[in-house]
Every structure is written in C-alpha cells, then in structure tokens.
Design an enzyme around this catalytic site. Structure first.
Site, PDB file in Angstrom:
ATOM      1  N   GLU A 146      64.057  11.033  57.586  1.00  0.00           N
ATOM      2  CA  GLU A 146      62.878  11.895  57.437  1.00  0.00           C
ATOM      3  C   GLU A 146      62.210  12.124  58.797  1.00  0.00           C
ATOM      4  OE1 GLU A 146      60.651  10.080  54.249  1.00  0.00           O
ATOM      5  OE2 GLU A 146      62.324  10.314  52.846  1.00  0.00           O
ATOM      6  N   HIS A 241      56.108  10.386  55.481  1.00  0.00           N
ATOM      7  CA  HIS A 241      57.447  10.701  54.970  1.00  0.00           C
ATOM      8  C   HIS A 241      57.702  12.202  55.050  1.00  0.00           C
ATOM      9  CE1 HIS A 241      58.518   6.831  52.848  1.00  0.00           C
ATOM     10  NE2 HIS A 241      57.227   6.627  53.115  1.00  0.00           N
ATOM     11  N   GLU A 314      53.256  13.109  52.762  1.00  0.00           N
ATOM     12  CA  GLU A 314      54.541  13.797  52.702  1.00  0.00           C
ATOM     13  C   GLU A 314      54.426  15.161  53.363  1.00  0.00           C
ATOM     14  OE1 GLU A 314      57.418  12.790  51.350  1.00  0.00           O
ATOM     15  OE2 GLU A 314      56.932  11.202  49.894  1.00  0.00           O
TER      16      GLU A 314
END
Length: 398
Positions: A146, A241, A314
């Site tokens: 990631e 992430h 995220e």
C-alpha cells in the site's frame, strides 16, 4: 532483445475480488529508462474479468507496446515507495539538524532492517514545561503493497518540519510520533500484504511475537509504555493504508456505547473533510467487525482511555471524486502527499489553535513552502516494485 513496436498482452491471474478499481478506470503504472517518471497506462488497454481457467478467479489483462528496443521497462500496481527511498529521505532530514526533529531506531526487522521512529515537537526553552502536550502517533506501511500510505506519511512529515506558521504552532503544542514503515521486510521484498514470514502484521496487535513480528512488538511496547506514563496524553493513533476498491480518502473508526464519545470521534474526520477536497466523510465508517479485531485501530481503541481516538486512514489506490465533478480524478504522488499535509493541518483546527496564528500570516498550505531538501533535490533512488535488486544496482534515476 525485443524489436521496437512490439505489442504484448500481460495476464495477471488469481484476483479474488469481484469489486475492483480496475472496473472504474484504474490501470498499472509504467516507466522506462528514457522516461523515468511513473505514468498510468491508458484505461482502454486494461481488462478485468472472471476466468474459468483459473478456478473462476479474476484476471487483469493489459496491453502494452514496447516502443524503444534499448529501454528497460518497469510496471507497478501503483506509484512505488521503497525502503531505500525512505532511508534516503530520512537521512536527508537528519542532515538538516532540525532542533525539533529526532530520528531513532526503534528496532530491527527479521532481516535486520531499520524500524524508524520520528519525534517532531518543539522543545525550545521558552515553552512552559508545566503545559501538557498532546501526543499523536502515526504509523504507515504495515501492508507493504500500500505505497500511497508512504506518500501520505511523507506529506505529514514534510509539513510538520517545515517553517510554515501552522507547523510551528503545532510543534509548540503537540508531540508527533511517526513510524513511517512498520513492515520494512515486506516492502523490500515487494510483498503486497504480508511480512517476510507470511504474516499479515495488522492481525497480530493483540499478542505480537518479538521474533516473528519484531517491528510490531516494538511499536506496541512503546505505545503501551506511553499510555502508562501519567505525563503523556496519547490522544490519537492513526494507521495509514491504501484501499483497492474505494475512491477518495476516508477513515475507519471504532464503535462505542457512549454516544458522546461517538460524536467526539467524528470530529476529526469532519474537520479533515473541510480541509481536504479528496477526503470523503460519507465513506468514513465506524465498526467493530470481528475480522478486524487484531488490527491496530481495534486493539489500541480498546487499550487507550476514552479521551483517545484510533483511526485507520484509507486512501484509494486510484482516484477521488472532487465536489461538483462528474469524473474521478486520478491520484498522483503529489496529490497523495497533499492529503498528508492536510491531515497534519487539521490538528490545528481540532485543537482550536487558530488563535495562535497572527492575522498577517497566511494559513493556506502551498507545496513549495513545505517541500524538504530531499524533495527539492530529487530523491536519487528509483522506486521499483520491490527493493531486491534495486538497492544493489540501480541505474535508473528519476
């Protein structure tokens, strides 16, 4: 040796997810010796489909034309950010001898790579020693594939060490502890989700092994120690992430019985939504999914007291929908980094420190104001999908 203008179709097999950003226009990135900047392939050349020849798993196929016989080409899922690049970047920060930045080796990975910890705060004598400072703890790259998480993390660091007036105020009032690469072996080896030994480290926070998960064990020990120190007010843990099916930046938070705590937990994502045009509060969710029980967000959310908040931040591997736009805007290295700067900036609003900014000081963030020396000079390290051979013999320089 390939002749020039050779068209090749690549088939990457055994994808398990029905939902994929490849269906929304995402494509791999490519660079070559003579064109060293990563760029996305045309979406029209990428196909994502279920294949009966591979246990009905999915295949991602893309067509590419090799147009220069002497070039070396590299492909990647997303813009890479290697262990080598991080070490080069951190070494550049150290050379600047900033009084408010400390770099230390918190531990070593299984293969003896550095687990770096940065502490960013102003320790100047004019600050009152009696005034309690809030502490924000941020980690990235527990999942090594990631890579957008590293660009966000660098954006946070670049902003916090900059001379920008907002950064100066934040350093006066907040201690930032940052672990930029929690899984250095996985990053070096080019793994997507696991460590050297095949563990998803973000499922082992409850009882990490000092020999099998040494980096996770070291970070958990530090957080537990700080949480037990009455002089430390650990208020935020944010784990960064990247997401393979969603657009925009967004957050996951925890679920609480106390409704007031639920409302307080929503404050930071709401403020970030105001500062970052690519951050979506509507995509932000709060859950207690059992399969996430071993994650940093869930474990630390149960460990820390009710004045602390733990989030997973995220960001899409592909793109974001800006307000008023009808088509997604693909992320670049720069826009990932900009999201990091906006995350850092949001702590000014959260802690209501705006009144410390003098009226004649601008608070808008310009990338030129926060770029570190390593950014201005170029990082000098090409970012392959895994470090492997690149650390030994890397001829390609961006």
């Amino acid at each position: 040796m390939l002749a020039s203008r050779v068209r090749v179709i690549f088939n990457v097999v055994n994808f398990s997810k029905t939902k994929s950003l490849y269906r929304d226009g995402m494509s791999p990135v490519v660079k070559s010796t003579s064109r060293p900047k990563w760029q996305r392939l045309p979406a029209k050349n990428v196909y994502y489909y279920r294949c009966p020849d591979h246990r009905r798993n999915y295949v991602m196929s893309f067509a590419f034309c090799f147009d220069r016989e002497d070039d070396v080409y590299q492909f990647a899922y997303c813009y890479p950010y290697t262990y080598s690049r991080l070490q080069h970047y951190l070494a550049g920060l150290e050379r600047r001898n900033l009084p408010y930045l400390q770099r230390e080796q918190l531990g070593l990975s299984v293969q003896q790579r550095r687990l770096d910890l940065l502490t960013i705060t102003n320790t100047a004598k004019h600050l009152s020693p009696e005034r309690e400072k809030k502490l924000v703890f941020l980690t990235a790259r527990v999942h090594p594939g990631e890579s957008p998480a590293s660009f966000i993390c660098q954006g946070v660091i670049d902003f916090l060490v900059s001379p920008h007036p907002v950064a100066q105020i934040l350093r006066d009032h907040v201690i930032f502890k940052i672990v930029p690469m929690l899984n250095p072996d996985g990053v070096y080896l080019g793994n997507y989700r696991c460590s050297l030994m095949g563990f998803d480290l973000n499922r082992h926070w409850q009882d990490p092994s000092p020999w099998a998960h040494p980096t996770l064990h070291a970070v958990k020990q530090l957080i537990v120690q700080m949480n037990q120190d009455p002089r430390v007010s650990l208020e935020f843990y944010i784990d960064v992430h990247a997401h393979s099916t969603m657009l925009n930046g967004f957050m996951y938070g925890n679920v609480f019985e106390d409704e007031e705590r639920v409302q307080r937990q929503a404050v930071f994502p709401r403020l970030l939504c105001q500062n970052a045009p690519d951050f979506s509060f509507s995509n932000t969710s709060f859950n207690r999914d059992m399969v996430k029980a071993g994650t940093g967000r869930r474990f630390l959310g149960g460990l820390l007291d009710d004045t602390s908040y733990c989030y997973t931040l995220e960001v899409s591997f592909y793109s974001y929908m800006a307000a008023g736009s009808t088509a997604p805007v693909p992320y670049t290295e720069e826009t990932y980094t900009k999201l990091g700067r906006n995350v850092a900036r949001t702590f000014l609003d959260y802690y209501k420190l705006n009144n410390h900014i003098k009226d004649d000081r601008p608070i808008n963030i310009q990338s030129s104001e926060v770029a570190g020396d390593s950014n201005r000079k170029g990082n000098g390290v090409a970012s392959g999908a895994g470090d492997g051979e690149a650390e030994k013999s890397q001829d390609v320089r961006p």
